[in-house]
Design an enzyme around this catalytic site. Structure first.
Site, short mmCIF file in Angstrom:
data_model
loop_
_atom_site.label_atom_id
_atom_site.label_comp_id
_atom_site.label_asym_id
_atom_site.label_seq_id
_atom_site.Cartn_x
_atom_site.Cartn_y
_atom_site.Cartn_z
N HIS A 221 9.67 36.97 48.02
CA HIS A 221 10.97 36.64 48.62
C HIS A 221 11.37 37.68 49.66
CE1 HIS A 221 14.83 34.97 49.15
NE2 HIS A 221 15.32 35.03 47.94
N HIS A 260 6.58 29.41 57.42
CA HIS A 260 7.83 29.30 56.65
C HIS A 260 7.84 27.98 55.91
CE1 HIS A 260 12.14 29.38 55.77
NE2 HIS A 260 12.06 30.67 55.99
N ASP A 314 10.87 37.79 59.43
CA ASP A 314 10.31 39.03 58.93
C ASP A 314 9.36 39.71 59.91
OD1 ASP A 314 11.60 39.06 56.44
OD2 ASP A 314 10.25 37.50 55.73
C1 LIG Z 1 5.84 31.20 53.99
C2 LIG Z 1 4.56 30.53 53.49
C3 LIG Z 1 4.42 30.81 51.98
C4 LIG Z 1 4.65 29.03 53.74
O1 LIG Z 1 3.50 28.47 53.22
P1 LIG Z 1 3.16 26.92 53.32
O2 LIG Z 1 4.41 26.11 53.28
O3 LIG Z 1 2.11 26.68 52.29
O4 LIG Z 1 2.53 26.84 54.78
P2 LIG Z 1 1.96 25.54 55.50
O5 LIG Z 1 1.69 24.47 54.51
O6 LIG Z 1 2.87 25.24 56.62
O7 LIG Z 1 0.57 26.08 56.08
C5 LIG Z 1 -0.21 25.29 56.95
C6 LIG Z 1 -1.53 25.97 57.16
O8 LIG Z 1 -1.31 27.23 57.82
C7 LIG Z 1 -1.83 28.28 57.01
N1 LIG Z 1 -0.88 29.38 57.04
C8 LIG Z 1 0.42 29.33 56.68
N2 LIG Z 1 1.01 30.53 56.84
C9 LIG Z 1 0.02 31.35 57.30
C10 LIG Z 1 0.00 32.71 57.61
N3 LIG Z 1 1.12 33.47 57.52
N4 LIG Z 1 -1.16 33.26 58.03
C11 LIG Z 1 -2.25 32.51 58.14
N5 LIG Z 1 -2.32 31.20 57.86
C12 LIG Z 1 -1.17 30.63 57.43
C13 LIG Z 1 -1.93 27.71 55.60
O9 LIG Z 1 -2.91 28.39 54.86
C14 LIG Z 1 -2.32 26.28 55.90
O10 LIG Z 1 -3.68 26.27 56.25
P3 LIG Z 1 -4.63 25.00 55.89
O11 LIG Z 1 -4.13 23.89 56.74
O12 LIG Z 1 -5.99 25.49 56.28
O13 LIG Z 1 -4.48 24.77 54.41
C15 LIG Z 1 3.32 31.07 54.23
O14 LIG Z 1 3.44 30.73 55.58
C16 LIG Z 1 3.11 32.56 54.08
O15 LIG Z 1 2.60 33.02 53.06
N6 LIG Z 1 3.51 33.37 55.11
C17 LIG Z 1 3.31 34.79 55.07
C18 LIG Z 1 4.39 35.48 54.26
C19 LIG Z 1 5.71 35.54 54.97
O16 LIG Z 1 5.81 35.87 56.14
N7 LIG Z 1 6.77 35.22 54.20
C20 LIG Z 1 8.12 35.25 54.68
C21 LIG Z 1 8.68 33.87 54.84
S1 LIG Z 1 10.32 34.00 55.53
#
Ligand SMILES: CC(C)(COP(=O)(O)OP(=O)(O)OC[C@H]1O[C@@H](n2cnc3c(N)ncnc32)[C@H](O)[C@@H]1OP(=O)(O)O)[C@@H](O)C(=O)NCCC(=O)NCCS
Length: 379
Positions: A221, A260, A314
């Site tokens: 979070h 996100h 972030d």
């Molecule tokens: C926030 C988060 C959990 C959302 O995850 P999610 O809803 O599962 O993301 P999506 O379904 O939109 O992802 C689509 C694709 O992009 C990839 N992807 C998503 N965020 C990514 C990232 N930060 N880096 C690399 N790849 C990423 C996913 O693995 C997925 O790949 P696939 O199609 O090969 O399976 C994820 O983006 C993440 O872990 N981000 C990094 C942490 C972060 O910055 N958190 C703060 C949020 S405010």
């Protein structure tokens, strides 16, 4: 739908109605009480924005003055909390913050048998108190003495003053103010939900905030900006970006500060912060950090933009906090300082039309009845 269908993490489940704030993930809009975040950042201040979130309208001049007076008074900390912070100045800031809020509640007799008007009065006081706690935690960790807030400064200005003992320049005060506004509220996230669960038992608002801070502390979070800053520092310079980021993506690693759950376009908060990150890093001789971040953004968007992966708040906030002199350990508590207004606004809203949270779990364990085995016969 089966009565035992499990919605893991309550994903997609609507648990309440709210008029406080709205996140439009498709359009990339963040709205507080009907106002676009860009509009508020351009014209407003954190004091006004927190008033808006809690009261539902922008304050008149006299409302704002009374509100500021309460905030100012509240940002002076009681001696028992100052003692706690200085006695534990080596502890992890978010844990210490959670304990300090809890101690404030234990020492406030209004919280023992809370009334509706006390909830609101205390909630507004906490909008002033939590930032002062965060600043004092930094001050204590850096070996300084407690600093009383100064009436000629805004809440943001006092955050920097109480952190460092030095009155901030106008530009730093403004950037701090913008960070506070941008993080004030953001939909039905885990910490906000925690605060609602606690207040729904008609507990007091100190307890609701203690729950919320405990939830925010988790790396899923509140912790991504710290990791994003570490990543940008690790990459070091724009020339390294293709290799380092490409390598991480090949290994299916997540790049911190991107993507996100709700925004599938550019996070509006990241767009605003990026401008300030450019300004503040240039001023502090850390331009290379910004250039590296820009290059990471370019590479990430070219590779993953079509999947809806863009910078989130972030990615740039860590860089801004770093330039304001905050150690990465402090980032999550800074988040708590501003999110306090969202937690308070939504807790008060929820409890005004309360329903105790009582979800169910689907029991998948042994149904028995099993025969009891005496301890000496167990192996
Ligand atoms: C926030 C988060 C959990 C959302 O995850 P999610 O809803 O599962 O993301 P999506 O379904 O939109 O992802 C689509 C694709 O992009 C990839 N992807 C998503 N965020 C990514 C990232 N930060 N880096 C690399 N790849 C990423 C996913 O693995 C997925 O790949 P696939 O199609 O090969 O399976 C994820 O983006 C993440 O872990 N981000 C990094 C942490 C972060 O910055 N958190 C703060 C949020 S405010």
């Amino acid at each position: 739908m089966d009565a035992n269908t499990v919605f893991k993490g309550l994903e997609g489940v609507i648990v309440s109605e709210t008029k406080v704030g709205f996140v439009d993930g498709e359009a990339g809009r963040l709205v507080y009480r009907g106002f676009n975040i860009e509009e508020l950042v351009q014209h407003s201040s954190y004091e006004e924005v927190s008033f808006l979130l809690i009261n539902g309208h922008l304050p008149t001049a006299s409302e704002l003055k009374s509100y500021r007076d309460v905030i100012m008074k509240s940002s002076s900390l009681p001696s028992e909390v100052i003692d706690l912070i200085w006695a534990h100045s080596n502890k992890y800031p978010t844990s210490l913050l959670r304990t300090a809020v809890s101690l404030l509640g234990a020492n406030d007799t209004r919280a023992d048998h809370i009334t509706d008007s006390d909830q609101k009065e205390i909630g507004v006081e906490l909008v002033g108190k939590v930032p002062a706690l965060v600043s004092s935690i930094r001050r204590a960790a850096e070996g300084g003495k407690y600093v009383k807030p100064s009436p000629d400064l805004s809440l943001a200005g006092n955050m920097l003053y109480q952190s460092t003992g030095k009155k901030p320049d106008k530009s730093s005060e403004r950037i701090m103010d913008v960070c506070l506004m941008l993080h004030a509220d953001h939909g039905s996230n885990a910490s906000t939900f925690s605060s609602l669960v606690t207040i729904s038992s008609l507990s007091d608002i100190y307890s609701a905030l203690t729950s919320a801070i405990g939830t925010l502390k988790g790396p899923l979070h509140g912790g991504a900006n710290e990791m994003a800053l570490k990543l940008i520092m690790e990459v070091g310079k724009p020339e390294n970006v293709e290799e380092v980021i490409g390598g991480k993506l090949e290994k299916k690693e997540k790049i911190m500060g991107f993507g996100h759950r709700v925004y599938k376009v550019y996070d509006p908060r990241a767009r605003i912060l990026k401008g300030f990150a450019r300004e503040v890093t240039a001023r502090n001789g850390k331009g290379q950090l910004f250039d590296t971040a820009q290059k990471i953004e370019d590479v990430m968007i070219s590779k993953l933009g079509t999947k809806g992966i863009f910078p989130n708040v972030d990615f740039y906030s860590g860089m801004v906090y770093d330039s304001l002199g905050f150690h990465p350990d402090m980032f999550t508590s800074l988040f708590a300082a501003s999110r306090t207004s969202g937690w308070v606004a939504r807790s008060l809203e929820y409890v005004s039309d309360n329903k105790l949270f009582r979800p169910r779990s689907s029991y998948v364990g042994e149904r028995g009845p099993l025969a009891y085995i005496p301890i000496e016969k167990r192996n």
